[in-house]
Write an enzyme that holds these catalytic residues in place. Structure first.
Site, PDB file in Angstrom:
ATOM      1  N   HIS A 161       0.838  -1.208   0.000  1.00  0.00           N
ATOM      2  CA  HIS A 161       0.000   0.000   0.000  1.00  0.00           C
ATOM      3  C   HIS A 161       0.865   1.246   0.000  1.00  0.00           C
ATOM      4  O   HIS A 161       1.927   1.282   0.597  1.00  0.00           O
ATOM      5  CB  HIS A 161      -0.963   0.019   1.193  1.00  0.00           C
ATOM      6  CG  HIS A 161      -0.307  -0.191   2.520  1.00  0.00           C
ATOM      7  ND1 HIS A 161       0.042  -1.436   2.991  1.00  0.00           N
ATOM      8  CD2 HIS A 161       0.083   0.693   3.482  1.00  0.00           C
ATOM      9  CE1 HIS A 161       0.603  -1.316   4.180  1.00  0.00           C
ATOM     10  NE2 HIS A 161       0.657  -0.029   4.496  1.00  0.00           N
ATOM     11  N   MET A 162       0.349   2.260  -0.668  1.00  0.00           N
ATOM     12  CA  MET A 162       1.001   3.556  -0.728  1.00  0.00           C
ATOM     13  C   MET A 162       0.180   4.524   0.115  1.00  0.00           C
ATOM     14  O   MET A 162      -1.027   4.678  -0.105  1.00  0.00           O
ATOM     15  CB  MET A 162       1.030   4.012  -2.197  1.00  0.00           C
ATOM     16  CG  MET A 162       1.784   5.290  -2.449  1.00  0.00           C
ATOM     17  SD  MET A 162       1.556   5.826  -4.171  1.00  0.00           S
ATOM     18  CE  MET A 162       2.357   4.498  -5.040  1.00  0.00           C
TER      19      MET A 162
END
Ligand code: AMP
Ligand code: ZN
Length: 118
Positions: A105-106
């Site tokens: 995830h960013m």
């Protein structure tokens, strides 16, 4: 590919509620439940990739898609324009890298300072 036990795979499947920011064929984006900044959301691939450590050459287009979506979604969610505004982009990998959820995830964080963290 999904992981039955993964909290983010469950969010993508709608089995755990989230505040959705964006969805398309390849990615899902939603607000972080414990925000560090006035605006804090996560962009995740629909494919269950545990972290950056598992990236393979075939994921290059997907990662490019996530990166190019970041400024669009940041603006959509109210981050002020660059350069006075802007946003922070963080990807944690592994325990020593500060990763708690093992689905790539960013983090996208923005909004007026001070922030809670970061
Ligand atoms: P990391 O430490 O980089 O693995 O970040 C995981 C992030 O996921 C943290 O910022 C959490 O607040 C966030 N998070 C965990 N569970 C949820 C959830 N159910 N909905 C939204 N965000 C979540
Ligand atoms: Zn997952």
């Amino acid at each position: 590919m999904i992981d039955e036990k993964c909290i983010f795979c469950k969010i993508i499947a709608g089995k755990i509620p989230s505040r959705k920011v964006h969805e398309d064929e390849h990615v899902f984006a939603f607000h972080d439940i414990n925000p560090w900044a006035p605006i804090h959301f996560l962009i995740i691939p629909k494919l269950h990739i545990p972290s950056l450590a598992q990236l393979a050459p075939e994921h290059a287009a997907l990662m490019g898609h996530m990166m190019t979506l970041a400024p669009k979604l940041a603006a959509q969610e109210g981050c002020n324009p660059y350069p006075e505004g802007g946003f922070r982009t963080v990807i944690n990998s592994g325990t020593e890298g500060g990763q708690e959820v093992h689905h790539l995830h960013m983090h996208i964080m923005g909004g007026p300072r001070p922030w809670l963290r970061g």
